[in-house]
Design a protein around this motif. Sequence first.
Motif, PDB file in Angstrom:
ATOM      1  N   MET A   1       0.993  -1.343   0.365  1.00  0.00           N
ATOM      2  CA  MET A   1      -0.490  -0.259   0.459  1.00  0.00           C
ATOM      3  C   MET A   1       0.792   1.198  -0.114  1.00  0.00           C
ATOM      4  O   MET A   1       1.904   1.009   0.281  1.00  0.00           O
ATOM      5  CB  MET A   1      -0.634  -0.091   0.730  1.00  0.00           C
ATOM      6  CG  MET A   1      -1.954  -1.404   0.968  1.00  0.00           C
ATOM      7  SD  MET A   1      -2.688  -1.236   2.626  1.00  0.00           S
ATOM      8  CE  MET A   1      -1.762  -2.800   3.545  1.00  0.00           C
ATOM      9  N   PHE A  10      -4.451   6.586  -3.001  1.00  0.00           N
ATOM     10  CA  PHE A  10      -4.034   5.393  -2.407  1.00  0.00           C
ATOM     11  C   PHE A  10      -4.209   4.088  -3.264  1.00  0.00           C
ATOM     12  O   PHE A  10      -4.724   4.290  -4.230  1.00  0.00           O
ATOM     13  CB  PHE A  10      -5.239   5.066  -0.916  1.00  0.00           C
ATOM     14  CG  PHE A  10      -5.307   3.909  -0.301  1.00  0.00           C
ATOM     15  CD1 PHE A  10      -4.007   3.376   0.036  1.00  0.00           C
ATOM     16  CD2 PHE A  10      -6.117   2.899  -1.053  1.00  0.00           C
ATOM     17  CE1 PHE A  10      -4.138   2.099   1.303  1.00  0.00           C
ATOM     18  CE2 PHE A  10      -6.045   1.910   0.077  1.00  0.00           C
ATOM     19  CZ  PHE A  10      -5.445   1.208   0.757  1.00  0.00           C
ATOM     20  N   GLN A  11      -3.293   3.343  -3.276  1.00  0.00           N
ATOM     21  CA  GLN A  11      -2.975   2.314  -3.931  1.00  0.00           C
ATOM     22  C   GLN A  11      -3.003   1.152  -3.525  1.00  0.00           C
ATOM     23  O   GLN A  11      -1.384   1.268  -2.570  1.00  0.00           O
ATOM     24  CB  GLN A  11      -2.262   2.604  -5.445  1.00  0.00           C
ATOM     25  CG  GLN A  11      -2.909   1.148  -6.325  1.00  0.00           C
ATOM     26  CD  GLN A  11      -1.750   1.411  -7.607  1.00  0.00           C
ATOM     27  OE1 GLN A  11      -0.626   1.761  -7.743  1.00  0.00           O
ATOM     28  NE2 GLN A  11      -2.911   2.074  -8.979  1.00  0.00           N
ATOM     29  N   ALA A  12      -2.972  -0.197  -2.900  1.00  0.00           N
ATOM     30  CA  ALA A  12      -3.028  -1.338  -2.880  1.00  0.00           C
ATOM     31  C   ALA A  12      -2.638  -1.890  -4.183  1.00  0.00           C
ATOM     32  O   ALA A  12      -3.249  -2.509  -5.125  1.00  0.00           O
ATOM     33  CB  ALA A  12      -3.828  -2.167  -1.794  1.00  0.00           C
ATOM     34  N   THR A  25      -8.316  -1.016  -2.738  1.00  0.00           N
ATOM     35  CA  THR A  25      -7.605   0.385  -3.559  1.00  0.00           C
ATOM     36  C   THR A  25      -9.060   0.834  -2.920  1.00  0.00           C
ATOM     37  O   THR A  25      -9.723   1.836  -2.890  1.00  0.00           O
ATOM     38  CB  THR A  25      -6.732   0.194  -5.019  1.00  0.00           C
ATOM     39  OG1 THR A  25      -6.060  -0.687  -4.973  1.00  0.00           O
ATOM     40  CG2 THR A  25      -7.089   1.858  -5.473  1.00  0.00           C
ATOM     41  N   GLY A  28     -10.576  -0.285   0.591  1.00  0.00           N
ATOM     42  CA  GLY A  28      -9.820  -0.282   2.330  1.00  0.00           C
ATOM     43  C   GLY A  28     -10.188  -1.656   2.892  1.00  0.00           C
ATOM     44  O   GLY A  28      -8.953  -1.465   4.111  1.00  0.00           O
ATOM     45  N   ALA A  39      -7.497   0.257   5.751  1.00  0.00           N
ATOM     46  CA  ALA A  39      -6.630   0.564   5.452  1.00  0.00           C
ATOM     47  C   ALA A  39      -6.942   2.074   4.759  1.00  0.00           C
ATOM     48  O   ALA A  39      -7.807   1.525   3.771  1.00  0.00           O
ATOM     49  CB  ALA A  39      -5.367  -0.221   4.694  1.00  0.00           C
ATOM     50  N   GLU A  41      -5.614   6.397   3.900  1.00  0.00           N
ATOM     51  CA  GLU A  41      -4.478   7.421   3.436  1.00  0.00           C
ATOM     52  C   GLU A  41      -4.915   8.330   4.702  1.00  0.00           C
ATOM     53  O   GLU A  41      -5.264   8.761   5.492  1.00  0.00           O
ATOM     54  CB  GLU A  41      -5.010   8.228   1.812  1.00  0.00           C
ATOM     55  CG  GLU A  41      -3.922   9.365   1.975  1.00  0.00           C
ATOM     56  CD  GLU A  41      -4.738   9.819   0.566  1.00  0.00           C
ATOM     57  OE1 GLU A  41      -3.838  10.947  -0.260  1.00  0.00           O
ATOM     58  OE2 GLU A  41      -5.235  10.054   0.261  1.00  0.00           O
ATOM     59  N   ILE A  47       0.394   6.017   4.681  1.00  0.00           N
ATOM     60  CA  ILE A  47      -0.961   4.646   5.074  1.00  0.00           C
ATOM     61  C   ILE A  47      -1.233   4.683   6.703  1.00  0.00           C
ATOM     62  O   ILE A  47       0.026   4.295   7.522  1.00  0.00           O
ATOM     63  CB  ILE A  47      -0.932   3.861   3.742  1.00  0.00           C
ATOM     64  CG1 ILE A  47      -0.491   3.834   2.731  1.00  0.00           C
ATOM     65  CG2 ILE A  47      -2.080   2.814   4.302  1.00  0.00           C
ATOM     66  CD1 ILE A  47      -0.915   5.203   1.654  1.00  0.00           C
TER      67      ILE A  47
END
Length: 53
Positions: A1, A10-12, A25, A28, A39, A41, A47
């Motif tokens: 993440m 935010f990106q997983a 993503t 969360g 999860a 931002e 994160i």
Amino acid sequence: MGNTSLSGGFQAVHTDDGSVCQQVTDDGRVLIDGAEYWAGEAYFGGIVVQPEP
């Protein structure tokens, strides 16, 4: 993440192949050892992962 840029986002990603994990993503929701976490931002960047309320 991680953050997608210096201004946020935010990106997983999957650690095995680097592909985007779209489910995490988008919403969360993260499972760690069978427990649910959220999860996203953090307010000032980075994160945060915290237990699901």
